[in-house]
Scaffold this active site. Structure first.
Site, PDB file in Angstrom:
ATOM      1  N   LYS A  94      12.186 -11.082   0.570  1.00  0.00           N
ATOM      2  CA  LYS A  94      11.194 -11.366   1.620  1.00  0.00           C
ATOM      3  C   LYS A  94      10.007 -10.415   1.519  1.00  0.00           C
ATOM      4  CE  LYS A  94      14.075 -14.123   3.992  1.00  0.00           C
ATOM      5  NZ  LYS A  94      14.087 -15.497   3.618  1.00  0.00           N
ATOM      6  N   CYS A  95       9.569 -10.148   0.310  1.00  0.00           N
ATOM      7  CA  CYS A  95       8.531  -9.164   0.040  1.00  0.00           C
ATOM      8  C   CYS A  95       7.306  -9.853  -0.560  1.00  0.00           C
ATOM      9  CB  CYS A  95       9.111  -8.133  -0.954  1.00  0.00           C
ATOM     10  SG  CYS A  95       7.958  -6.886  -1.545  1.00  0.00           S
ATOM     11  N   GLY A  96       6.149  -9.235  -0.403  1.00  0.00           N
ATOM     12  CA  GLY A  96       4.944  -9.766  -1.029  1.00  0.00           C
ATOM     13  C   GLY A  96       5.049  -9.814  -2.548  1.00  0.00           C
TER      14      GLY A  96
END
Length: 183
Positions: free
Chosen positions: A35-37
């Site tokens: 769930k990270c950029g």
């Protein structure tokens, strides 16, 4: 002298694996999050894996929930997400901690071998990370800890840490270093 082959880790099902199993290969060890950029880097990583695996290269994926709680879920749900969303085939291990007192011994070793490599300031997220981390600790650049998800350590065929790449580094730079080590 110690190498990564001196360490054992747990696969995503909890079985202990000796990194000696990867002896003689070039490895890219990565702490990841779903769930990270930087999560779309899974696509680039899979392309590297597909391009070089027949030459003795593999990626070892270690999910980590220490940065903004961006790796929620179970080891199995993370694995399914990566396979279904990004088609990843490289080995994925049990979620672990990369920083702090209870950091996995492998990650303590990796940080001792190669400190913070600096941001590639051409990356659109580099300034955001620098500003955020500077506010929390003005001296963060002087410390060897892992700064964020998708930090990568390149390991030579002899198990030595050859390079560290921060998550803002271009995949082309990483590919070039992989090619050098595969020769």
């Amino acid at each position: 002298m110690k190498t990564v082959y001196d360490f054992k880790v747990k696969d995503r099902k909890g079985k202990e694996i000796s990194l000696k199993e990867y002896s003689g290969m070039v490895l890219l060890i990565v702490n990841t999050a779903t769930k990270c950029g930087f999560t779309p880097q899974y696509e680039e990583l899979e392309r590297l894996y597909e391009k070089y695996r027949s030459q003795g290269f593999t990626i070892l994926d270690f999910p980590c929930n220490q940065f903004g709680q961006q790796a929620p879920g179970t080891d199995e749900s993370i694995h399914e997400f990566c396979k279904l969303t990004y088609g990843t085939e490289f080995p994925r291990f049990k979620k672990l901690k990369v920083n702090g007192e209870d950091a996995d011994p492998l990650y303590k070793f990796l940080q001792e071998q190669k400190g913070f490599a600096g941001w590639n300031m051409n990356h659109p997220i580099a300034n955001i990370l620098d500003e955020m981390l500077s506010k929390a600790d003005p001296d963060y650049k002087e410390k060897n800890d892992i700064k964020w998800n998708f930090t990568k350590f390149l390991i030579s065929k002899t198990g030595r840490v050859a390079a560290r790449f921060e998550p803002t580094e271009s995949i082309d730079v990483i590919a070039q270093k992989i090619e050098e080590l595969l020769k």
